[in-house]
Structures are given as C-alpha cells and as structure tokens.
Design a protein around this motif. Structure first.
Motif, mmCIF file in Angstrom:
data_model
loop_
_atom_site.group_PDB
_atom_site.id
_atom_site.type_symbol
_atom_site.label_atom_id
_atom_site.label_comp_id
_atom_site.label_asym_id
_atom_site.label_seq_id
_atom_site.Cartn_x
_atom_site.Cartn_y
_atom_site.Cartn_z
ATOM 1 N N TRP A 483 -97.830 -17.900 41.789
ATOM 2 C CA TRP A 483 -97.451 -19.022 42.661
ATOM 3 C C TRP A 483 -95.943 -19.260 42.682
ATOM 4 O O TRP A 483 -95.419 -19.808 43.644
ATOM 5 N N TRP A 486 -94.193 -17.533 45.748
ATOM 6 C CA TRP A 486 -94.469 -17.965 47.122
ATOM 7 C C TRP A 486 -93.292 -18.793 47.637
ATOM 8 O O TRP A 486 -93.231 -20.002 47.454
ATOM 9 N N LEU A 489 -93.767 -16.939 51.103
ATOM 10 C CA LEU A 489 -94.772 -15.962 50.748
ATOM 11 C C LEU A 489 -94.183 -15.020 49.707
ATOM 12 O O LEU A 489 -92.962 -14.838 49.639
ATOM 13 N N PRO A 490 -95.009 -14.378 48.906
ATOM 14 C CA PRO A 490 -94.471 -13.378 47.974
ATOM 15 C C PRO A 490 -93.887 -12.204 48.736
ATOM 16 O O PRO A 490 -94.511 -11.667 49.653
#
Length: 821
Positions: A483, A486, A489-490
């Motif tokens: 998380w 992110w 977004l990753p």
C-alpha cells in the motif's frame, strides 16, 4: 664676459637649490606617515528600517566590532562596499567615519535601497510571445529592481524579436512609482515590420547556376509567396553558415579552392534586404591518390571504401568530412574505430594539389588507446526503477567502448516512452579516466507522463457510447499489495496494464483488460495476455432483427523474444487466441447465427529501428505474420497472412517523409469459403467502436467506415460490406515536428493514401485503388495520449453503406483517440 654671466647665474640659483634640498637632509621632516589605525567600537546602518536587514548588511560587510582598521590605504572598506553592493539590493553603498571616543570609532554604513518591482507589463506584443519572454526576463516580483536588470530585459526582448526577423525592434522602459515606493515597470515594444530576404544575387558563378546556390542556403532564403508555411526572415547571425553551405556545394562537386570573394547586405525600398554574394569558383579537381598512414587496426582498402572517394573521380570535400567524422548512416571511419574502443581516434587529412587538376589525399591516423565502459550512472528517474533503465542499456561496465552501443541505448530508452525525448537525444554525460582508460557515463533522464486516461464518447447505430480507459505503461504488479507504493498506483517496473469500459447503458457493454511483462525472467522476452467481454441487445447495421442478443468473449496470450541474428532489432512472437461468438437473432450479419468459435495460432517476425515511437523521423519497421485457425470440430477455419512496412526518412531538422504499406491475404484450409477476419477498409479507430466482430478493420483517411471493399445487398435492400480476402494499402506522409515539450507535442502532416480489398484473385487488380489526400495533425498530451485530426479528400467514388452518405468525391473531417491510422 661669458664667465661673468655664468658666475651671476650661480649666485642666483644656489639659494633656491639649498632650500629645495633642506627637507631631504632633515630626518623625517616631511616624510609620508602611515594612516592612523582605529578600533571599531560600533557599526550602524543608515537607510534601512528593518533591524534584521540592517544586521544582515553588517554581516555581509565582513566588518566586526573590536577589529583594528585603517580608513585609508586598506582593502577592508572597499571590499565591504563591494560585498554589500553585490547583494543586488542597493543602488548606492557608502561607509564613513562616525563619532570617535576613547574606545574607538563608529562606522556608518549608508545604503540606498533599490526600489521593489511590484508589477511589470509588456505592450505591443502577442500573448504567446509575452509568456515566452517572461521565462527569459531576469525580473522577479517583490525583488529589488536594478537599472542593469531593466537594460538587460530590454536587450532580451529586442534579441527575441530580432531572432524572429524583426530587425528594427525598439524597446523603451517606463517606471512609475507607487505610493509605497514600489515600482511598476512597462516595456513598450515596437517590432516594426519583419525584415525578409527579397533577393539573393550571385556573381562570379558559371559552373553552378544561381538557383542551385540559393537552394544551398538553409536559413537566409528568398521570400516566395508559395512557401506559405515558412517565413523567410533575415538572420544575419546565420549568414556565415549559409555562405559555408554555398562553398560546401562547390566542394561536393570537385571545386576544392572555391571561395566567397565578397558579400554585402543592403535594404531595399520596401524595407527588406538583398544579399549580394560574389564567388570565385576556381578549377575542378580530381582525386589522384589516397594514402593512409598510422593505421594498424584496419587495412587501407577498408578505410578507403568507407571514405567513399574513388581515384579518378571528382573531389568531394563534403563527403570526405562526413565519412571521416560522422554521417547519418553510421558508416563513417570515426564510428568504425570508436566501436572498437578507440574513442580518441583522430584522422588528420592533408590535401596536396599535383599535376594541375589532381589532388593527393594523405590521411594520418592517430588511433590512440582502447577504452572500456566504466561506471554507468542514471539520474532523474524519480519513478522508474534503475534496473528497468539498465536492462535497456548496451553500455555495460567492463565492455569495450562503442559509439553505436550508446546510440542503441538511447534508441531503446526512447521506446520505453517514460522519459522526455529531449533529455535522451542530448546523450549521456561522458567522463574519462585516463589512468584506467575507462569512460564513465551518466544518463540524465527526465520523467514524463506515460500513463493515459481515455474518456470519450461516440454516436453509433445504437446511440451514444461512452468510453473510460486507463493505460498504465510503467506499472508494478509485484507492488500490487504494497500500500505504500500506491502513488496513486504502484509503478516503476515497466509493466503495462490496460483497463477499458465501453457502454451506452442497457444495449451495449464492453469490458477489457490486458497485461504485459516486457522482461520475463530477466530476459528481453515480452509475455502477456488480454481478455474482453462484449454484449449487445439491439440490432445493428440496418438488420430487420428486433429481438435477440450478441455476446463475444475474446482471449489472447502471447510470448515474444528479441533475436540476436541477423541483428538485435529482430523479434519473433507467438500468440494463442480464442474467440467465442453467440449471435442470437442475427444482430450481426458478419457473424453466423448461433454459436461460433475460433482457436488461432499466430507466428510473426518483425524488425524495428525506429527511434521515437510517437513521432518517428528515421528508421524502419516491418512485420511478417501468419495466423492459422485450424479446422477442428466445429471451429471456424482460415489462414491469414500479413506483411507491413514503415519507412521514415529525415528531411532537415524537423521534417520527415514516411512511406508505409500493408498487404494481407486470407485463405481457406479446407476449400470452404472464409467469412471470418475479412478486411473492411475505411474510417478511423474511433468509428469502429463496437463494430468490428468477425472482421478486421483497416483504417483509412478520407473515407467513411467500411466504405471500401466487397459488399452485398440484404433482403431489405440495405447494402452491407462483407470485407475482402486480399488487401493492398499504401500510406505517405510529409511531417513537420512543430512543437515538442513536456505539456504538448504536435506534428502536422500532409498525407496521400491508397487502398482497396478484393474478394478473390479473379477480381484482384492492384492498380484499382481508392485514393485520398489531405492535411492532419497528431497531438500528444501526457495524460490523454495521442489525438489525431485530419481533413481529407477522397478522389474516387464508392458505394455508400451508411444512411445520408452519397459516396461522392468530397472533403471530410475525421479524428481518433489513442490509436492512429
């Protein structure tokens, strides 16, 4: 008598001489005493109300309480004044002696603050020029305004317009003081008329005519009404370069000693300029002998072949320099040596005139030492991980230095689309370690937005269709459950993820997702797949069906691999596909009623040497593919061949010519007629949203969707396309790279296209093509992606399939999002 006069003079002058010498004889009576030394007891600042600023001025001066100082004859006071003035905050700085006590003296620093700039404006210019100039001017609101800043700004504005051809630009500055003492500054700009080159007059030339000499000049060219896309502004700073181009033209034709005798520039009656250039052509020379000295790595024969000059042929000085030091093909002699590690290779040509019109060329080669790549650094990649960049590099530490390895590394990085093209084309920074004979490189990249958001709508036969799409070109699947990664977004691992939704509510829905891993198991082996689902509940294409539904499921898996032979630009790819159709009620005439299924195996071989994938200017690309749908059970059968080519030829710094072709053929494995995957020609990717099931759309400018190719008439009299089994398509574009920055890239173009599709070899006629031409522009915005607009004319009539379409020759406007033609 003479003796009496001389004796009298001595009596008069002797007292004067004695009085003049008296001080010299006394010990220190008028000696130059040293300046007195004082102790600084305090330092005060006048002219500033703010206490912190006064303290800052004292610190900047370098003077301290308790310091011993001489007011005259010492450098301390002048250096203190200089340090304070260098702050740029004051127009006048003085230091003088104040009160003196037993403890010392008070130094008074008196300053005159510069007025603060509250506002500045420019009159007499265009808004877009105003924005460009604000980035160049050394003016900051809220900061002191110095006279030098005003003068420098005036010169920058004047130079800005002179570079655009306004050589008579005048700039004046007006300052208005506000009540609080701040300054409002206004620049009044009068550009005057643009100065263009009215005529270029050559004299002294007989071998090469005036027109060819004018064409050789690249910047200062004559103004002609038909060159509406280019203003022939006069640039005096480029005149020497243009004159060298004239000499280069002579040198390329064998005139070794051609020269410019004189040149002049004068204004005409219409305030433009004429150029008068006198040349001395000299004699034409031929190459008699080419000799190499100092070369130990490559033989004379190979070097002479690379040089491109033949004995007995006219001397070509331009080709000599290009083939020695660097040409666009990369076949120059410098590249030959530098690709072997001799990065300091240096050829020294000597040309000698012999036997009247002959030249002997001797080239002394200084090969130098062999270097290898040392430390390879990457900077500026704030999102993309280092290993994603490094795996594309051909410059590996320990390997022999190679110029082509650097060029190929830059091309590979451009293919990623993660970094600005400008940061890559500048090349890496080079540092040489002479002791280790190593070359350290630093790739200073600049991240640019590569992810795209597509939000659009279209109007079809089933109403308004809305599309929402996300394309993540630098995704990180391994950080999907991290998380902290992110944001939003990753990202950073170079994977591609695409999500799309199309719908108009209850009648049509389409959902699709695709994923690509470009380096599977650490090798340049792209692997990935896609799946999509579509469903319709309304009749399309003018059918009489009023009930029923249509469902399509499409899946595809692929595996590609980069090859080492014939070179590393080749790639092979294998793909497996499965399609499921359920056409209930005949909603899609191109698909049989009921359930249909296909399983396909596709094998392709491709090669690409294109640099910038979005706006290519050089390089080529071809792809040969074969797709087979085996006749197993009730599966649909066919075999499909495609051959595509794309060539890009640079023309100058910003222009390029693109030529492409697309050939296709669909055959049967069992002898039965093939109704799937036929070619439907015409329209844009935007037009085909939700239409292309059981056929392959071939986009073409100037013609509506599915306008070209075989057609049939339905029972209700409606004409509908059935697609062709044979495809020929040709495209030609003349492009101009007009704008390229972080926010927007724009490339307008002229195009000429021709295409057709046929049902069989009996009807195949390669000369029967539908032609179109027009203008267009491609725009790239970092988030939206590629937008393309064109306005084209169809030269040939066609049988219309859409209501309201006459099929006549006419102009038409088209646009598309994401995918081009």
């Amino acid at each position: 008598m003479h003796r009496l006069v001389l004796f009298g003079l001595l009596l008069v002058l002797s007292p004067l001489a004695a009085s003049a010498q008296a001080p010299m004889e006394g010990s220190g009576s008028v000696s130059s005493a040293a300046p007195p030394t004082y102790t600084i007891s305090s330092i005060t600042v006048e002219g500033i109300e703010d206490a912190r600023t006064r303290e800052f001025v004292v610190q900047t001066s370098g003077l301290q309480v308790g310091e011993q100082i001489q007011l005259t004859g010492s450098r301390a006071i002048p250096e203190a004044i200089r340090s304070i003035y260098d702050l740029g905050l004051f127009s006048d700085v003085q230091i003088h002696k104040g009160a003196q006590t037993a403890q010392g003296i008070t130094l008074i620093i008196s300053v005159q603050p510069e007025p603060t700039l509250a506002l500045y404006r420019m009159t007499g210019i265009r808004d877009r020029h105003r924005d460009d100039l604000k980035e160049k001017l050394p003016l900051i609101l809220g900061r002191p305004l110095r006279p030098s800043d005003v003068e420098r700004s005036k010169q920058i504005i004047k130079s800005f317009y002179e570079d655009k051809g306004y050589l008579k630009t005048t700039v004046s500055a007006e300052q208005e003081e506000r009540l609080n003492g701040n300054i409002e500054l206004t620049f009044n700009v009068d550009r005057g008329e643009k100065v263009e080159v009215d005529e270029i007059i050559f004299s002294g030339n007989s071998v090469i005519d005036d027109g060819d000499l004018r064409d050789a000049m690249e910047t200062n060219i004559e103004n002609r009404w038909w060159r509406f896309w280019k203003g022939e502004k006069f640039k005096p700073e480029k005149l020497d370069e243009d004159k060298q181009k004239v000499i280069d033209l002579y040198r390329s034709k064998g005139y070794y000693d051609a020269r410019i005798v004189s040149d002049s520039v004068y204004y005409t009656s219409n305030e433009d300029v004429n150029l008068r250039i006198t040349v001395a052509e000299g004699d034409r020379y031929f190459v008699r002998n080419i000799e190499w000295t100092g070369n130990t790595i490559f033989p004379d024969r190979l070097l002479t072949q690379r040089l491109g000059l033949e004995e007995g042929a006219p001397y070509d000085g331009v080709q000599l320099e290009k083939n020695l030091y660097g040409n666009k093909r990369g076949t120059d002699i410098a590249g030959l040596y530098m690709d072997r590690g001799y990065m300091k290779f240096q050829p020294v040509p000597t040309i000698r005139v012999v036997e009247g019109d002959s030249l002997d060329i001797t080239i002394a080669v200084r090969e130098g030492d062999v270097y290898s790549f040392g430390d390879i650094q990457i900077t500026g990649n704030t999102k993309t991980k280092d290993y994603v960049v490094r795996r594309e590099l051909y410059t590996v530490p320990g390997r022999t230095f190679s110029r082509s390895a650097i060029q190929e590394s830059i091309r590979r990085l451009m293919q990623l689309k993660y970094f600005s093209q400008k940061s890559l084309t500048q090349g890496p920074n080079i540092s040489i370690d002479e002791k280790k004979k190593e070359v350290d490189l630093t790739y200073a990249v600049k991240e640019t937005g590569s992810d795209q958001l597509q939000l659009s709508g279209t109007w079809g036969q089933f109403g308004v269709v809305l599309q929402l799409g996300f394309q993540f070109n630098n995704f990180s699947a391994q950080n999907l459950f991290n998380w902290d990664a992110w944001r939003p977004l990753p990202s950073g691992d170079g994977q591609k993820l695409s999500l799309n939704i199309r719908t108009n509510g209850s009648f049509y829905q389409n959902y699709s997702v695709s994923f690509t891993e470009p380096w599977f198991r650490g090798e340049p082996t792209p692997i990935g797949g896609s799946v999509s689902y579509s469903r319709y509940t309304r009749a399309l294409f003018g059918t009489t069906a009023s009930d029923g539904s249509f469902t399509n499921i499409n899946t595809r898996l692929f595996l590609s691999r980069r090859l080492d032979w014939p070179d590393d630009k080749f790639m092979t790819s294998t793909a497996l596909g499965y399609q499921f159709y359920n056409n209930r009620g005949g909603l899609f005439p191109s698909v049989p009623d009921g359930v249909s299924q296909t399983v396909t195996v596709q094998q392709s071989l491709s090669r690409s040497s294109i640099g910038n994938p979005r706006f290519p200017r050089s390089g080529s690309k071809f792809e040969l593919s074969l797709e087979v749908a085996p006749p197993v059970g009730d599966l649909i059968q066919y075999h499909k061949w495609r051959f595509k080519t794309d060539w890009h030829i640079p023309m100058g710094e910003k222009f390029s010519l693109s030529i492409g072709s697309d050939f296709g053929y669909i055959g049967s494995l069992t002898g039965e007629d093939v109704n799937f995957e036929r070619f439907e020609v015409g329209g844009t990717p935007f037009d085909y949203s939700g239409y292309s099931y059981g056929t392959e759309p071939i986009f073409m400018r100037g013609y509506p969707v599915r306008a070209i190719g075989p057609k049939r008439t339905l029972p209700n009299g409606q004409i509908t396309p059935v697609g062709g089994r044979i495809l020929n398509k040709y495209t030609t574009e003349f492009r101009f790279m007009a704008l390229q920055n972080q926010q927007l890239q724009a490339a307008p173009y002229l195009f000429f296209d021709a295409a057709n599709s046929w049902n069989s070899f009996k009807t195949f006629n390669p000369g029967q093509l539908y032609r179109s031409a027009g203008v267009g522009v491609r725009l790239y915005l970092p988030i939206v992606g590629m937008l393309e607009f064109n306005y084209g004319y169809n030269f040939d009539r066609y049988v219309p399939v859409e209501s309201g379409d006459s099929g006549a020759r006419d102009w038409g406007f088209q646009f598309t999002i994401g995918q081009g033609f």
